[in-house]
Design an enzyme around this catalytic site. Structure first.
Site, PDB file in Angstrom:
ATOM      1  N   LYS A  21       0.735  -1.401  -0.209  1.00 12.03           N
ATOM      2  CA  LYS A  21       0.033  -0.100  -0.010  1.00 12.03           C
ATOM      3  C   LYS A  21       0.765   1.169   0.038  1.00 12.03           C
ATOM      4  O   LYS A  21       0.387   2.311  -0.559  1.00 12.03           O
ATOM      5  CB  LYS A  21      -0.859  -0.061   1.049  1.00 12.03           C
ATOM      6  CG  LYS A  21      -2.161  -0.621   1.125  1.00 12.03           C
ATOM      7  CD  LYS A  21      -3.011  -0.224   2.129  1.00 12.03           C
ATOM      8  CE  LYS A  21      -2.355  -0.088   3.787  1.00 12.03           C
ATOM      9  NZ  LYS A  21      -2.790  -1.127   4.527  1.00 12.03           N
ATOM     10  N   ASP A  75       6.890   3.402   5.551  1.00 13.74           N
ATOM     11  CA  ASP A  75       6.097   3.953   4.179  1.00 13.74           C
ATOM     12  C   ASP A  75       6.573   5.281   4.062  1.00 13.74           C
ATOM     13  O   ASP A  75       6.473   5.656   2.892  1.00 13.74           O
ATOM     14  CB  ASP A  75       4.723   3.739   4.441  1.00 13.74           C
ATOM     15  CG  ASP A  75       4.178   2.407   4.231  1.00 13.74           C
ATOM     16  OD1 ASP A  75       4.779   1.527   3.648  1.00 13.74           O
ATOM     17  OD2 ASP A  75       3.219   2.013   5.094  1.00 13.74           O
ATOM     18  N   GLU A 154      -8.577  -1.783  15.496  1.00 13.21           N
ATOM     19  CA  GLU A 154      -7.964  -0.536  15.489  1.00 13.21           C
ATOM     20  C   GLU A 154      -8.107   0.528  14.451  1.00 13.21           C
ATOM     21  O   GLU A 154      -8.080   1.762  14.636  1.00 13.21           O
ATOM     22  CB  GLU A 154      -6.412  -0.700  15.586  1.00 13.21           C
ATOM     23  CG  GLU A 154      -5.767  -1.262  16.618  1.00 13.21           C
ATOM     24  CD  GLU A 154      -5.644  -2.708  16.503  1.00 13.21           C
ATOM     25  OE1 GLU A 154      -6.368  -3.630  15.809  1.00 13.21           O
ATOM     26  OE2 GLU A 154      -4.828  -3.422  17.352  1.00 13.21           O
ATOM     27  N   THR A 196     -11.337 -10.159  -2.862  1.00  7.68           N
ATOM     28  CA  THR A 196     -11.418  -8.602  -3.063  1.00  7.68           C
ATOM     29  C   THR A 196     -13.073  -8.386  -2.932  1.00  7.68           C
ATOM     30  O   THR A 196     -13.228  -7.358  -2.209  1.00  7.68           O
ATOM     31  CB  THR A 196     -11.205  -8.350  -4.678  1.00  7.68           C
ATOM     32  OG1 THR A 196      -9.814  -8.634  -4.822  1.00  7.68           O
ATOM     33  CG2 THR A 196     -11.346  -6.781  -4.850  1.00  7.68           C
ATOM     34  N   CYS A 381      26.297   4.386  11.888  1.00  2.00           N
ATOM     35  CA  CYS A 381      25.779   4.576  13.223  1.00  2.00           C
ATOM     36  C   CYS A 381      26.300   3.341  14.163  1.00  2.00           C
ATOM     37  O   CYS A 381      27.278   3.622  14.739  1.00  2.00           O
ATOM     38  CB  CYS A 381      24.190   4.566  13.178  1.00  2.00           C
ATOM     39  SG  CYS A 381      23.530   5.383  14.765  1.00  2.00           S
ATOM     40  N   HIS A 509      22.914   8.736   9.678  1.00  2.00           N
ATOM     41  CA  HIS A 509      22.153   7.686   8.752  1.00  2.00           C
ATOM     42  C   HIS A 509      21.853   8.445   7.203  1.00  2.00           C
ATOM     43  O   HIS A 509      20.997   9.159   7.035  1.00  2.00           O
ATOM     44  CB  HIS A 509      20.855   7.307   9.231  1.00  2.00           C
ATOM     45  CG  HIS A 509      20.975   6.291  10.245  1.00  2.00           C
ATOM     46  ND1 HIS A 509      20.931   5.186  10.330  1.00  2.00           N
ATOM     47  CD2 HIS A 509      21.041   6.773  11.776  1.00  2.00           C
ATOM     48  CE1 HIS A 509      21.239   4.611  11.729  1.00  2.00           C
ATOM     49  NE2 HIS A 509      20.925   5.581  12.250  1.00  2.00           N
ATOM     50  N   GLU A 511      21.340   7.104   4.663  1.00  2.00           N
ATOM     51  CA  GLU A 511      20.604   6.273   3.832  1.00  2.00           C
ATOM     52  C   GLU A 511      18.947   6.938   3.781  1.00  2.00           C
ATOM     53  O   GLU A 511      18.228   6.861   2.981  1.00  2.00           O
ATOM     54  CB  GLU A 511      20.261   4.844   4.327  1.00  2.00           C
ATOM     55  CG  GLU A 511      19.509   4.546   5.739  1.00  2.00           C
ATOM     56  CD  GLU A 511      20.627   4.626   6.907  1.00  2.00           C
ATOM     57  OE1 GLU A 511      21.705   5.429   6.453  1.00  2.00           O
ATOM     58  OE2 GLU A 511      20.228   4.349   7.936  1.00  2.00           O
TER      59      GLU A 511
HETATM   60  N1  GLN Z   1      22.899   1.737  19.623  1.00  2.00           N
HETATM   61  C1  GLN Z   1      23.590   2.627  19.185  1.00  2.00           C
HETATM   62  C2  GLN Z   1      23.509   4.171  19.635  1.00  2.00           C
HETATM   63  O1  GLN Z   1      22.208   4.139  20.201  1.00  2.00           O
HETATM   64  C3  GLN Z   1      23.355   2.972  17.473  1.00  2.00           C
HETATM   65  C4  GLN Z   1      22.335   3.225  17.163  1.00  2.00           C
HETATM   66  C5  GLN Z   1      21.905   3.219  15.618  1.00  2.00           C
HETATM   67  O2  GLN Z   1      22.767   2.419  15.022  1.00  2.00           O
HETATM   68  N2  GLN Z   1      21.061   3.847  15.011  1.00  2.00           N
HETATM   69  O3  GLN Z   1      24.003   4.842  19.695  1.00  2.00           O
END
Ligand code: GLN
Length: 538
Positions: A21, A75, A154, A196, A381, A509, A511
């Site tokens: 979805k 999402d 829900e 459906t 991270c 991050h 990504e």
């Molecule tokens: N566990 C680690 C922290 O809290 C890394 C967190 C993560 O990879 N998003 O700092």
């Protein structure tokens, strides 16, 4: 000046979850945007959690993080990637948030004298939350995806709220898209419409007549099946849309467009169709499908059995691959099962997000192997923190170096709680979250990749490089090429390129900000290094 009347398109799901979805919603959004309309997308999650931050990724897949730091359903990641927008926490409405708002109002006395009820108080709160976002953004169309499956307890208040919106705003301003499953059964491969029919019946019993039915099926729906669904569900045959399996989710918008979905929806909402422009999207898809080379990247993780835990990594690699006309093949490796042989035939390694001690040692072994074998490596991270631990243990000889996340009193706590995290007891929305500026040092690999000294990337962590060790780590040869503006927090670590062709890790991050048409520099760098490596191997 007349205000824009926002049109609402609600996307519901029947039969079972996991029908895509989110991709359907994102695809419709992209198609409307390609006709020159201003579009936004909202996700409703009918669970009682206030946000997705406290959930294990096995539950609903990866926890996605927005610029404003809200931890949301994956999402929203699809919406951002398809629509190329940055969303906010208000774009994710959960039962927890709605009830919290209602209960707070009740305590403030805003409903004085009344019995506070699901209808109208909760439904009013839901409608207000939806309209607030749409009106603030002044969009032409707001897409609202309702998570879960019609019939779930829900979902009931949300279905009632969207039924009311149709009544209040009028038929030409609200449309309903219902996604269902069309299974293929038996040796003859018959496409079955009964599930459906049942789920549409359920929806109609709640007062909602779908305008469009999107049938998820492993193959395109046959014309007679479309006609049958149309007849039984009371929609025109052109409003029954196939959603077949395709190699790349980025193809779904084109599959819908070919079947006339955009024109149908525009007509239904009384919007004037404009010329379609999907040129860039098609070019991206062309690059993806026409990839001439393949690179293999190992991803050593903890939830590898459920690939949804790492969607944004897969997409970020796909985007970066397309830019280099390379197909990226991911080798999923469960951290606990890691052994050196697993990196024999890959071109690079990613060690992603993680929490807790399980899997840490396997990931550290993988990083050591990549460092020693000069295999391109990107740590993110948790992967960044483990790269620092690996370096401290095996290059600096700091035996027992560790993170206080896994060992409260290690001899060398090279990764430790952020100072502002020390007194925190509540776990919801209390990490260091969201977009934060990072200052990139000139003359480093990070700088070569980003091409600038200041970037913004999204964060989600509680631990950091212990400031007491920064100097000794740098003197031993691991460079902190990115830091917070006050210089206090280490954001990027890298090995000099004369020692290793590509060894880089980030506390943030990247990504989460990768988009099909604008891949993120760290991923582009990884793919480029992997391509160079695969040429050497060939
Ligand atoms: N566990 C680690 C922290 O809290 C890394 C967190 C993560 O990879 N998003 O700092």
């Amino acid at each position: 000046m007349a205000m824009t009347q926002t049109k609402y398109v609600f996307i519901t799901g029947g039969v079972l979850s996991g029908l895509g979805k989110g991709i359907t919603t994102a695809s419709i959004g992209l198609l409307l945007k390609s006709r020159g309309l201003r579009v936004t997308a909202i996700k409703i999650d009918p669970y009682l959690n206030c946000d997705a931050g406290t959930m294990n990724p096995y539950q609903h897949g990866e926890v996605f993080v927005l610029d404003d730091g809200t931890e949301v359903d994956m999402d929203l990641g699809s919406y951002e990637r398809f629509l190329d927008v940055s969303l906010t926490g208000d774009h994710n409405i959960t039962t927890g948030k709605v009830y919290r708002a209602v209960i707070e109002k009740e305590r403030r006395g805003e409903y004085l004298g009344q019995t506070v009820q699901i209808i109208p108080h909760v439904t009013d709160e839901i409608k207000a939350a939806i309209k607030r976002v749409a009106e603030r953004e002044g969009v032409d169309v707001a897409l609202v995806e309702l998570g879960g499956t019609v019939g779930d307890i829900e979902s009931m208040p949300f279905l009632e709220a969207i039924r009311q919106m149709h009544q209040e705003l009028g038929h030409s301003n609200v449309a309903f898209v219902h996604t269902t499953l069309v299974p293929v059964l038996g040796a003859v491969g018959e496409q079955k419409t009964k599930p459906t029919q049942h789920s549409v019946k359920e929806l109609r019993a709640l007062g909602i007549q779908p305008d469009v039915i999107v049938g998820r099926c492993e193959e395109p729906l046959k014309p007679e099946i479309k006609r049958k669904i149309a007849l039984f569900c009371d929609v025109p045959p052109e409003a029954v849309i196939s959603d077949p399996d395709v190699p790349f989710v980025y193809e779904v918008p084109l599959v819908f467009e070919e079947q006339g979905l955009t024109d149908y929806l525009l007509g239904r909402l009384g919007l004037r169709p404009r010329a379609q422009d999907l040129t860039e999207w098609k070019a991206f898809l062309g690059a993806l499908k026409g990839a001439e080379r393949t690179v293999r990247v190992a991803l050593v993780g903890k939830y590898t059995a459920l690939k949804d835990s790492y969607v944004s990594y897969v997409e970020a690699l796909t985007h970066a691959g397309a830019r280099h006309r390379a197909r990226v093949e991911i080798q999923w490796i469960e951290a606990d099962e890691f052994h050196e042989g697993r990196l024999e035939d890959v071109d690079g390694l990613i060690v992603p997000v993680g929490f807790g001690h399980r899997g840490a040692e396997g990931k550290i072994r993988a990083i050591r192997c990549a460092r020693e074998r000069k295999l391109p490596f990107l740590g993110i991270c948790y992967g960044f923190q483990l790269a620092v631990i690996e370096f401290a243990r095996h290059v600096m000889g700091l035996e027992g170096a560790n993170s206080t996340e896994f060992d409260p009193t290690p001899p060398h706590p090279v990764i430790d709680l952020l100072p502002e995290q020390k007194g925190i007891r509540e776990l919801g929305a209390t990490m260091r979250l969201g977009a934060q500026p990072v200052i990139v040092r000139e003359g480093t690999l990070a700088h070569a990749l980003y091409g600038t000294t200041r970037v913004e990337e999204r964060h989600r962590h509680r631990y950091e490089v212990n400031p007491d060790y920064v100097e000794s780590i740098e003197s031993a040869g691991l460079i902190f090429s990115g830091r917070s503006p006050d210089g206090r927090l280490m954001e990027i670590a890298e090995l000099p390129q004369r020692e290793h062709p590509f060894f880089i890790a980030s506390q943030f991050h990247p990504e989460f900000k990768s988009r099909p048409l604008s891949p993120r520099p760290l991923f582009l760098g990884l793919i480029e290094a992997c391509l160079a490596r695969s040429c050497q191997r060939a």
